[in-house]
Write a protein that holds these residues in place. Sequence first.
Motif, PDB file in Angstrom:
ATOM      1  N   THR A  83       0.855  -1.184   0.000  1.00 30.49           N
ATOM      2  CA  THR A  83       0.000   0.000   0.000  1.00 30.49           C
ATOM      3  C   THR A  83       0.894   1.238   0.000  1.00 30.49           C
ATOM      4  O   THR A  83       1.805   1.334   0.829  1.00 30.49           O
ATOM      5  CB  THR A  83      -0.914   0.006   1.244  1.00 30.49           C
ATOM      6  N   PRO A  84       0.667   2.168  -0.929  1.00 30.70           N
ATOM      7  CA  PRO A  84       1.531   3.360  -0.983  1.00 30.70           C
ATOM      8  C   PRO A  84       1.630   4.059   0.374  1.00 30.70           C
ATOM      9  O   PRO A  84       0.633   4.227   1.074  1.00 30.70           O
ATOM     10  CB  PRO A  84       0.834   4.252  -2.016  1.00 30.70           C
ATOM     11  N   HIS A  85       2.856   4.418   0.737  1.00 31.30           N
ATOM     12  CA  HIS A  85       3.127   5.111   1.989  1.00 31.30           C
ATOM     13  C   HIS A  85       4.293   6.068   1.766  1.00 31.30           C
ATOM     14  O   HIS A  85       5.146   5.831   0.913  1.00 31.30           O
ATOM     15  CB  HIS A  85       3.406   4.125   3.138  1.00 31.30           C
ATOM     16  N   GLN A  86       4.313   7.154   2.539  1.00 36.29           N
ATOM     17  CA  GLN A  86       5.329   8.199   2.351  1.00 36.29           C
ATOM     18  C   GLN A  86       6.717   7.748   2.763  1.00 36.29           C
ATOM     19  O   GLN A  86       7.679   7.958   2.050  1.00 36.29           O
ATOM     20  CB  GLN A  86       4.957   9.459   3.123  1.00 36.29           C
ATOM     21  N   GLU A  87       6.823   7.154   3.928  1.00 41.57           N
ATOM     22  CA  GLU A  87       8.124   6.789   4.477  1.00 41.57           C
ATOM     23  C   GLU A  87       8.530   5.377   4.039  1.00 41.57           C
ATOM     24  O   GLU A  87       7.687   4.489   3.920  1.00 41.57           O
ATOM     25  CB  GLU A  87       8.094   6.847   6.009  1.00 41.57           C
ATOM     26  N   VAL A  88       9.808   5.177   3.834  1.00 45.81           N
ATOM     27  CA  VAL A  88      10.345   3.859   3.506  1.00 45.81           C
ATOM     28  C   VAL A  88      10.373   3.018   4.776  1.00 45.81           C
ATOM     29  O   VAL A  88      10.802   3.498   5.832  1.00 45.81           O
ATOM     30  CB  VAL A  88      11.774   3.986   2.916  1.00 45.81           C
ATOM     31  N   TYR A  89       9.895   1.784   4.697  1.00 41.86           N
ATOM     32  CA  TYR A  89      10.005   0.839   5.808  1.00 41.86           C
ATOM     33  C   TYR A  89      11.384   0.196   5.693  1.00 41.86           C
ATOM     34  O   TYR A  89      11.628  -0.623   4.821  1.00 41.86           O
ATOM     35  CB  TYR A  89       8.928  -0.237   5.742  1.00 41.86           C
ATOM     36  N   ASP A  90      12.280   0.571   6.571  1.00 41.72           N
ATOM     37  CA  ASP A  90      13.683   0.179   6.459  1.00 41.72           C
ATOM     38  C   ASP A  90      14.127  -0.592   7.692  1.00 41.72           C
ATOM     39  O   ASP A  90      14.450   0.001   8.719  1.00 41.72           O
ATOM     40  CB  ASP A  90      14.545   1.434   6.265  1.00 41.72           C
ATOM     41  N   GLU A  91      14.130  -1.901   7.578  1.00 39.97           N
ATOM     42  CA  GLU A  91      14.596  -2.747   8.678  1.00 39.97           C
ATOM     43  C   GLU A  91      16.030  -3.154   8.382  1.00 39.97           C
ATOM     44  O   GLU A  91      16.298  -3.834   7.401  1.00 39.97           O
ATOM     45  CB  GLU A  91      13.711  -3.984   8.858  1.00 39.97           C
ATOM     46  N   ARG A  92      16.931  -2.699   9.223  1.00 41.94           N
ATOM     47  CA  ARG A  92      18.361  -2.950   9.045  1.00 41.94           C
ATOM     48  C   ARG A  92      18.770  -4.103   9.942  1.00 41.94           C
ATOM     49  O   ARG A  92      18.692  -3.996  11.164  1.00 41.94           O
ATOM     50  CB  ARG A  92      19.148  -1.683   9.380  1.00 41.94           C
ATOM     51  N   ILE A  93      19.198  -5.189   9.310  1.00 45.36           N
ATOM     52  CA  ILE A  93      19.531  -6.393  10.060  1.00 45.36           C
ATOM     53  C   ILE A  93      21.000  -6.748   9.884  1.00 45.36           C
ATOM     54  O   ILE A  93      21.663  -6.286   8.963  1.00 45.36           O
ATOM     55  CB  ILE A  93      18.673  -7.601   9.609  1.00 45.36           C
ATOM     56  N   THR A  94      21.470  -7.573  10.811  1.00 43.90           N
ATOM     57  CA  THR A  94      22.734  -8.274  10.637  1.00 43.90           C
ATOM     58  C   THR A  94      22.447  -9.733  10.927  1.00 43.90           C
ATOM     59  O   THR A  94      21.490 -10.065  11.648  1.00 43.90           O
ATOM     60  CB  THR A  94      23.833  -7.745  11.592  1.00 43.90           C
ATOM     61  N   PHE A  95      23.232 -10.608  10.350  1.00 50.25           N
ATOM     62  CA  PHE A  95      23.041 -12.036  10.561  1.00 50.25           C
ATOM     63  C   PHE A  95      23.935 -12.474  11.709  1.00 50.25           C
ATOM     64  O   PHE A  95      25.153 -12.438  11.607  1.00 50.25           O
ATOM     65  CB  PHE A  95      23.365 -12.827   9.288  1.00 50.25           C
ATOM     66  N   TRP A 108      18.884 -16.008  13.286  1.00 52.96           N
ATOM     67  CA  TRP A 108      18.755 -15.025  14.358  1.00 52.96           C
ATOM     68  C   TRP A 108      19.357 -13.721  13.846  1.00 52.96           C
ATOM     69  O   TRP A 108      20.531 -13.689  13.455  1.00 52.96           O
ATOM     70  CB  TRP A 108      19.520 -15.558  15.561  1.00 52.96           C
ATOM     71  N   THR A 109      18.548 -12.637  13.827  1.00 51.17           N
ATOM     72  CA  THR A 109      19.040 -11.363  13.288  1.00 51.17           C
ATOM     73  C   THR A 109      18.669 -10.195  14.201  1.00 51.17           C
ATOM     74  O   THR A 109      17.495  -9.884  14.353  1.00 51.17           O
ATOM     75  CB  THR A 109      18.473 -11.077  11.874  1.00 51.17           C
ATOM     76  N   PRO A 110      19.651  -9.525  14.793  1.00 51.17           N
ATOM     77  CA  PRO A 110      19.342  -8.268  15.467  1.00 51.17           C
ATOM     78  C   PRO A 110      18.952  -7.244  14.404  1.00 51.17           C
ATOM     79  O   PRO A 110      19.411  -7.315  13.258  1.00 51.17           O
ATOM     80  CB  PRO A 110      20.652  -7.885  16.145  1.00 51.17           C
ATOM     81  N   TYR A 111      18.077  -6.295  14.778  1.00 49.45           N
ATOM     82  CA  TYR A 111      17.631  -5.307  13.795  1.00 49.45           C
ATOM     83  C   TYR A 111      17.353  -3.961  14.442  1.00 49.45           C
ATOM     84  O   TYR A 111      17.155  -3.848  15.643  1.00 49.45           O
ATOM     85  CB  TYR A 111      16.372  -5.792  13.059  1.00 49.45           C
ATOM     86  N   GLU A 112      17.332  -2.954  13.578  1.00 48.85           N
ATOM     87  CA  GLU A 112      16.829  -1.625  13.913  1.00 48.85           C
ATOM     88  C   GLU A 112      15.867  -1.251  12.805  1.00 48.85           C
ATOM     89  O   GLU A 112      16.174  -1.417  11.623  1.00 48.85           O
ATOM     90  CB  GLU A 112      17.966  -0.610  14.006  1.00 48.85           C
ATOM     91  N   HIS A 121      12.091   1.456  16.235  1.00 49.53           N
ATOM     92  CA  HIS A 121      12.274   0.456  17.281  1.00 49.53           C
ATOM     93  C   HIS A 121      13.369  -0.524  16.872  1.00 49.53           C
ATOM     94  O   HIS A 121      13.876  -0.472  15.747  1.00 49.53           O
ATOM     95  CB  HIS A 121      10.959  -0.284  17.581  1.00 49.53           C
ATOM     96  N   CYS A 122      13.696  -1.419  17.792  1.00 52.63           N
ATOM     97  CA  CYS A 122      14.741  -2.409  17.529  1.00 52.63           C
ATOM     98  C   CYS A 122      14.358  -3.717  18.210  1.00 52.63           C
ATOM     99  O   CYS A 122      13.351  -3.802  18.911  1.00 52.63           O
ATOM    100  CB  CYS A 122      16.085  -1.925  18.065  1.00 52.63           C
ATOM    101  N   GLY A 123      15.180  -4.713  18.026  1.00 55.04           N
ATOM    102  CA  GLY A 123      14.961  -6.004  18.664  1.00 55.04           C
ATOM    103  C   GLY A 123      15.711  -7.103  17.927  1.00 55.04           C
ATOM    104  O   GLY A 123      16.738  -6.861  17.288  1.00 55.04           O
ATOM    105  N   TYR A 124      15.166  -8.288  18.021  1.00 51.68           N
ATOM    106  CA  TYR A 124      15.728  -9.449  17.335  1.00 51.68           C
ATOM    107  C   TYR A 124      14.622 -10.160  16.582  1.00 51.68           C
ATOM    108  O   TYR A 124      13.483 -10.240  17.057  1.00 51.68           O
ATOM    109  CB  TYR A 124      16.361 -10.425  18.333  1.00 51.68           C
ATOM    110  N   ASN A 125      14.965 -10.669  15.390  1.00 49.50           N
ATOM    111  CA  ASN A 125      14.083 -11.538  14.614  1.00 49.50           C
ATOM    112  C   ASN A 125      14.588 -12.964  14.743  1.00 49.50           C
ATOM    113  O   ASN A 125      15.797 -13.196  14.722  1.00 49.50           O
ATOM    114  CB  ASN A 125      14.136 -11.204  13.109  1.00 49.50           C
ATOM    115  N   SER A 126      13.671 -13.895  14.807  1.00 45.76           N
ATOM    116  CA  SER A 126      13.996 -15.306  14.680  1.00 45.76           C
ATOM    117  C   SER A 126      13.189 -15.838  13.502  1.00 45.76           C
ATOM    118  O   SER A 126      11.959 -15.827  13.529  1.00 45.76           O
ATOM    119  CB  SER A 126      13.632 -16.064  15.955  1.00 45.76           C
ATOM    120  N   PHE A 127      13.899 -16.230  12.457  1.00 49.73           N
ATOM    121  CA  PHE A 127      13.272 -16.768  11.245  1.00 49.73           C
ATOM    122  C   PHE A 127      13.407 -18.281  11.215  1.00 49.73           C
ATOM    123  O   PHE A 127      14.469 -18.818  11.548  1.00 49.73           O
ATOM    124  CB  PHE A 127      13.992 -16.249   9.989  1.00 49.73           C
ATOM    125  N   GLN A 128      12.345 -18.952  10.809  1.00 50.88           N
ATOM    126  CA  GLN A 128      12.396 -20.375  10.509  1.00 50.88           C
ATOM    127  C   GLN A 128      12.093 -20.488   9.015  1.00 50.88           C
ATOM    128  O   GLN A 128      11.060 -19.994   8.555  1.00 50.88           O
ATOM    129  CB  GLN A 128      11.364 -21.160  11.319  1.00 50.88           C
TER     130      GLN A 128
END
Length: 151
Positions: A83-95, A108-112, A121-128
């Motif tokens: 859906t069009p939105h003004q701001e870019v959704y930018d999730e910056r991760i590291t592996f 397991w990826t920490p992100y901002e 916001h920030c946190g951690y992602n856990s992907f399966q």
Amino acid sequence: MKHLLLPCLLAAAAPAFAQKPANETEAVKRTIQTFFEGMRKGDSTMVRATLAPGAVFHTISTKGGQIQLRPDNPASFVKMVGTPHQEVYDERITFDKVLIDANLASVWTPYEFYLGNTFSHCGYNSFQLVKLAEGWKIAHVIDTRRKEKCK
């Protein structure tokens, strides 16, 4: 002579065995990178292509001092991305960790997360991920979210 043949064969085969996990690790990372690239571009088709059928999303958050596990609907997420939105959704991760066994990967990826250039916001992602006929697909994502104490 027979005693030398087996060690020579094993030594010759070792590089072939060592390459497969690295290739699989890179393929898993590419799936996740494509997911976030699609999110940044607002390309719901790109994001959808990274998801396994029946994928599940969850978020762990704290509200009023209570820890909550909240399901997120992947279809709603894909629609939001497209859906069009003004701001870019930018999730910056590291592996941080990539573990693979056969057709299952756990990452397991920490992100901002930024809305445009503004920290959200920030946190951690856990992907399966699961390896299907068409390649690695995201089956489950669970993340934490907070505004402080990142990394």
